[in-house]
Each structure stands twice: as C-alpha cells, then as structure tokens.
Design an enzyme around this catalytic site. Structure first.
Site, PDB file in Angstrom:
ATOM      1  N   ARG A 199       8.192 -10.236  -3.094  1.00 37.93           N
ATOM      2  CA  ARG A 199       7.817  -9.593  -4.348  1.00 37.93           C
ATOM      3  C   ARG A 199       6.382  -9.066  -4.236  1.00 37.93           C
ATOM      4  O   ARG A 199       5.576  -9.583  -3.463  1.00 37.93           O
ATOM      5  CB  ARG A 199       7.919 -10.601  -5.498  1.00 37.93           C
ATOM      6  CG  ARG A 199       7.589 -10.023  -6.878  1.00 37.93           C
ATOM      7  CD  ARG A 199       7.859 -11.076  -7.956  1.00 37.93           C
ATOM      8  NE  ARG A 199       7.306 -10.698  -9.240  1.00 37.93           N
ATOM      9  CZ  ARG A 199       7.893  -9.907 -10.127  1.00 37.93           C
ATOM     10  NH1 ARG A 199       9.086  -9.399  -9.837  1.00 37.93           N
ATOM     11  NH2 ARG A 199       7.329  -9.624 -11.283  1.00 37.93           N
ATOM     12  N   HIS A 200       6.080  -8.036  -5.017  1.00 43.29           N
ATOM     13  CA  HIS A 200       4.718  -7.484  -5.014  1.00 43.29           C
ATOM     14  C   HIS A 200       3.717  -8.537  -5.484  1.00 43.29           C
ATOM     15  O   HIS A 200       4.064  -9.533  -6.115  1.00 43.29           O
ATOM     16  CB  HIS A 200       4.643  -6.245  -5.905  1.00 43.29           C
ATOM     17  CG  HIS A 200       5.039  -6.510  -7.330  1.00 43.29           C
ATOM     18  ND1 HIS A 200       4.238  -7.195  -8.220  1.00 43.29           N
ATOM     19  CD2 HIS A 200       6.157  -6.199  -8.028  1.00 43.29           C
ATOM     20  CE1 HIS A 200       4.820  -7.288  -9.394  1.00 43.29           C
ATOM     21  NE2 HIS A 200       6.004  -6.702  -9.304  1.00 43.29           N
ATOM     22  N   GLY A 201       2.456  -8.312  -5.212  1.00 39.07           N
ATOM     23  CA  GLY A 201       1.407  -9.242  -5.608  1.00 39.07           C
ATOM     24  C   GLY A 201       1.044  -9.120  -7.086  1.00 39.07           C
ATOM     25  O   GLY A 201       1.642  -8.347  -7.840  1.00 39.07           O
ATOM     26  N   SER A 239       1.160  -3.408  -2.001  1.00 39.48           N
ATOM     27  CA  SER A 239       1.387  -4.762  -1.492  1.00 39.48           C
ATOM     28  C   SER A 239       1.728  -4.725  -0.005  1.00 39.48           C
ATOM     29  O   SER A 239       1.250  -5.559   0.782  1.00 39.48           O
ATOM     30  CB  SER A 239       2.521  -5.448  -2.269  1.00 39.48           C
ATOM     31  OG  SER A 239       2.151  -5.731  -3.600  1.00 39.48           O
ATOM     32  N   ARG A 275       2.692  -0.503  -6.926  1.00 37.43           N
ATOM     33  CA  ARG A 275       2.300  -1.894  -6.668  1.00 37.43           C
ATOM     34  C   ARG A 275       3.001  -2.453  -5.430  1.00 37.43           C
ATOM     35  O   ARG A 275       2.464  -3.327  -4.758  1.00 37.43           O
ATOM     36  CB  ARG A 275       2.579  -2.767  -7.885  1.00 37.43           C
ATOM     37  CG  ARG A 275       4.006  -2.735  -8.411  1.00 37.43           C
ATOM     38  CD  ARG A 275       4.128  -3.582  -9.664  1.00 37.43           C
ATOM     39  NE  ARG A 275       5.400  -3.431 -10.360  1.00 37.43           N
ATOM     40  CZ  ARG A 275       5.633  -2.549 -11.311  1.00 37.43           C
ATOM     41  NH1 ARG A 275       4.668  -1.712 -11.680  1.00 37.43           N
ATOM     42  NH2 ARG A 275       6.804  -2.470 -11.913  1.00 37.43           N
TER      43      ARG A 275
END
Length: 374
Positions: free
Chosen positions: A88-90, A190, A186
């Site tokens: 998952r993205h940060g 990332s 995003r």
C-alpha cells in the site's frame, strides 16, 4: 507491486520455495504498547489504515531500518527464489473531499454563538473554542498526496526487505527488480521512495539519482493491474456507481450508536446537533489520525472522542470497506482475479525455472562423475 528478481539464484542445496509476501496494513491492538511519546493517542488502534506504522508495530521504534525477523530463520528451511510484494502507498494527506468536510466543521465552530461561560467538565476547558482556534493547515491542493513521512515509510520498508532477503536483493539482481504502480500520484511517489531506499542499501552515503536513471528503471504504471476495480464493468455497475450498494452503511450512520455520538460531540463542542452528521464526525475522528501521522502532533481533535466512540467509528469504517472493497459482494473479490493471476503466474514461472536449473545441475554433475570414474 514489487517483483524480483527475474533470474533465479544459483542455489540448489536447500528445498525450493517461492515466497509470496503480501504486505497489507494489518493492525493488531495487542501489538500496541504503552509509550512515553506525547503524540501517541489512545485512539490509535482504531484508525485502520490511517494508523502510524510505529503505533501498530512498536518494534520499528528502536531501528526502523532493521528487519523484524532473523534472516537465519530461512536457512536450512527454504531457498528464497522470488519475492512478490503487494504494498500500500505510504502516509498521505487527506483527500480534497475530506478537507472540505473538515473546513465545514471548522466553520461551524468559528461561527457558533458565545457560550454561557461553562467550560468542558472533562478537562476544564472549552474544547470547541480550542478547535476553533486550532490552525486549519490542510489545503485542497494536498488531495491525498504522499507526505514526507510516507516517503520515509517506503524507504525504510525497502531497507528492511533488502536486509531480510539479502540474496534476492543482491547488487547483481538490482537491475532485475520490477516495480508496478497505479497512476495515483501517491502510489507513483511511494514507488519512487521505495527505490530510493534500495539505492541507500546498495550505495550507503550517496544521494540517490532520479529514479529514471536507476538500474531497474522507474515504476511502471499499469492501472488495469493495480486498479483492477476501475476496469471491472460489473463492479462499477453493481457497487461503485450503485447508490444502494452501501445501504447498510447509511443505515448505521443514522442508527442509535452514531446518534449517541452525534449528541455527545454536539454537547462537547457546543454546536447544534442538527448541524452535525456522521460524515462530519468521521472526518473529525480521522483528523486526529492525520495530525498524528503527518505532523506527530496530538491535536485537540483527539480529545473529542473516547475509546467507546472510537470503536463505533472504527466499525463504521470497516462496514464501508466490507461492502465496497471486502466480502460484501462477490464481484468485489472476483474483480481482483487479474492481479492475483499475474502474481501466481510469476511465482509458477519462478518455480518452473528453478526446477529446470536443479535438473540441469544434476545432469552436469552425473556427467562429471562418469568422466572422473573413467
């Protein structure tokens, strides 16, 4: 999504195993420890995917770059052949929609009529006034973009993975790594931060170049793979664009549990309950998490709610994800078949190539033995 490496390691002594590592946001309340950090909130276990990594896993606090498992545990058990990580993205900013709701709530607090001088009995202060004066520093341009904390999270994750699987992340395999991302900024950012973390692993002390100049190249954008739900017509029709798909969620928003919180928050903030709704309550709750994750600040928004409130709001968020992204509708899981087919095809290919390598090595060894015997 990270894949790598494509060429297999020249190791055939230990049993072969292909490792599929899915790095999802998993938050176990039993893992949360007491902390002296003044920014830690008792509400943190209930923020779901908006929980800070270090709150969910305090083991990251001493050394966020160190792997959380002893690499020697893999020895004599299996040989890492390939790693597939779904990441998952940060940490990100709130979305523009969330920011507009927060601005609406902040406006209510600033426009409220002067009270009768009574202070909040819970902490001896007027919490509504404190929030009205609290800086509203979120702007529409932020709209879910990755924050510096999120970049740091991704760099540190890359360093931990590289330390945990040193043979897979050897320098000779660096150019064989593949990163695939969606077009969401995003997610792209990332992926770039993850590559910067790997650069630090391979070239400690040297500033990373532009990702386009790295050996493995920049992350490759593939929305059909990484945002499969946007390309599934049945999902879009039956869930995403279906006004009745989340009727359970809407029913809970107007149910007795949420109404109790609405009345309580209205009394705490000294605003008319008719001006509040479940969406505004939820954005206030998540603003506590955003201030915590982005700035490391425990803001007055965290004081609006107690643990019982947090449990109800966590359930509301889980209920939405259950029906929109989880097990609520069959098509939700089926729409991900393209992604998981791609993952397992890569793993199957890795196993097949490794088995072929073992057979070739065995054949060469038998030929060598025959020559020696002669």
């Amino acid at each position: 999504m990270l894949r790598g490496p494509q060429r297999l390691l020249n190791v055939s002594v230990a049993p072969v195993a292909a490792l599929a590592v899915t790095l999802l946001s998993s938050f176990s309340r039993c893992s949360l420890l007491e902390s002296d950090d003044p920014a830690v909130s008792a509400l943190s276990p209930y923020f779901g995917t908006k929980t800070r990594y270090e709150d969910a896993n305090p083991g990251l606090l001493p050394d966020p770059e160190a792997p959380q498992r002893d690499p020697e545990l893999l020895e004599d058990a299996c040989t890492p052949v390939q790693l597939v990580a779904l990441i998952r993205h940060g940490t990100r900013y709130p979305t523009a929609k969330q920011i507009r709701k927060l601005r609406q709530l902040h406006g209510l607090l600033q426009a409220r009529r002067s009270g009768d001088g009574r202070a909040d009995p819970a902490d001896g202060r007027d919490l509504g006034a404190a929030l009205a004066d609290w800086p509203l520093w979120y702007a529409d341009w932020m709209d879910g973009q990755l924050v510096e904390k999120g970049r740091q999270d991704m760099r540190q994750l890359a360093l931990r993975l590289a330390s945990l699987f040193p043979t897979l992340f050897s320098l000779e395999n660096y150019g064989r790594l593949q990163l695939v991302t969606s077009s969401k900024h995003r997610c792209v950012d990332s992926g770039a931060a993850f590559l910067q973390g790997l650069w630090e692993h391979y070239h400690p002390g040297l500033p990373p170049p532009d990702v386009a100049d790295m050996e493995c190249g920049p992350p490759r954008i593939n929305d059909k793979l990484m945002r499969f739900f946007d390309h599934c017509e049945k999902f879009l029709t039956e869930v995403e664009k279906n006004a009745t798909a989340l009727y359970h969620v809407e029913a809970f928003k107007t149910g007795p549990e949420m109404q109790k919180i609405l009345k309580k928050v209205a009394a705490t903030l000294q605003v008319p309950v008719k001006n509040l709704n479940a969406d505004l309550i939820q954005v206030a709750f998540f603003t506590c998490s955003f201030d915590l994750a982005i700035k490391g600040v425990k803001s007055p928004w965290c004081d609006v709610f107690d643990i019982d409130d947090a449990k109800v709001l966590e359930y509301l968020n889980d209920l939405k994800q259950y029906w929109k992204r989880g097990y609520g509708y069959t098509i939700n899981s089926r729409s991900s078949c393209t992604l998981f087919q791609d993952i397992f095809q890569h793993l199957d290919k890795a196993i097949e190539q490794k088995q072929r390598k073992v057979l070739v090595d065995g054949s060469e060894y038998r030929k060598y033995r025959k020559i020696q015997e002669k």
